[in-house]
Design a protein around this motif. Structure first.
Motif, PDB file in Angstrom:
ATOM      1  N   ASP A  99     -30.565 -22.377 -70.910  1.00  0.00           N
ATOM      2  CA  ASP A  99     -31.384 -23.564 -70.748  1.00  0.00           C
ATOM      3  C   ASP A  99     -32.831 -23.169 -70.975  1.00  0.00           C
ATOM      4  O   ASP A  99     -33.331 -22.217 -70.369  1.00  0.00           O
ATOM      5  N   ARG A 102     -35.997 -22.781 -68.088  1.00  0.00           N
ATOM      6  CA  ARG A 102     -35.627 -23.384 -66.810  1.00  0.00           C
ATOM      7  C   ARG A 102     -35.744 -22.352 -65.700  1.00  0.00           C
ATOM      8  O   ARG A 102     -35.255 -21.239 -65.841  1.00  0.00           O
ATOM      9  N   TYR A 112     -26.683 -27.934 -68.718  1.00  0.00           N
ATOM     10  CA  TYR A 112     -27.431 -26.913 -69.439  1.00  0.00           C
ATOM     11  C   TYR A 112     -27.557 -27.285 -70.909  1.00  0.00           C
ATOM     12  O   TYR A 112     -26.739 -28.021 -71.456  1.00  0.00           O
TER      13      TYR A 112
END
Length: 125
Positions: A99, A102, A112
């Motif tokens: 991701d 993140r 994701y």
């Protein structure tokens, strides 16, 4: 094109160990949080473990802390999940995921950007 390919699942007895691998392509670890989630039959996805080089943090689901270890080999573009002292409740399909930028603190929210096809982990009692 981003690709994540898991390997290493299998059948193991309670208390046993397994190591999962995830070979990635199409992105660098520097820009993504990468990690693992799992899904057991009839249950919701669970974020399991994460490592983020861009943010500089890690995350482990409470139930796997002290038993699972996430690591990477940046030269091989590969991520690993070492699973020790496996329990029957660890039985699930395990997916690696990525991701963009993140924080790992948010890994428990199991949506994701990218994920692999999954590998089955079965722990028999």
């Amino acid at each position: 094109e981003v690709q994540l390919v898991e390997s290493g699942g299998g059948l193991v007895q309670t208390g046993g160990t397994l190591s999962l691998s995830c070979e990635v392509s199409g992105f660098t670890f520097d820009d993504y949080a990468i990690g693992w989630f799992r899904q057991a039959p009839g249950k919701a996805r669970e974020g399991v473990a994460c490592i983020s080089f861009s943010v500089g943090d890690t995350y482990y689901r409470h139930s796997v802390k002290g038993r699972f270890t996430i690591s990477t080999d940046n030269a091989k573009n590969t991520m690993y999940l070492q699973m020790n002292n496996l329990k029957s409740e660890d039985t699930a399909v395990y997916y690696c995921a990525a991701d963009y930028r993140r924080p790992c603190a948010a890994w428990s929210h199991p949506v994701y950007d990218y994920s692999g096809q999954g590998t089955q982990v079965t722990v028999s009692s």
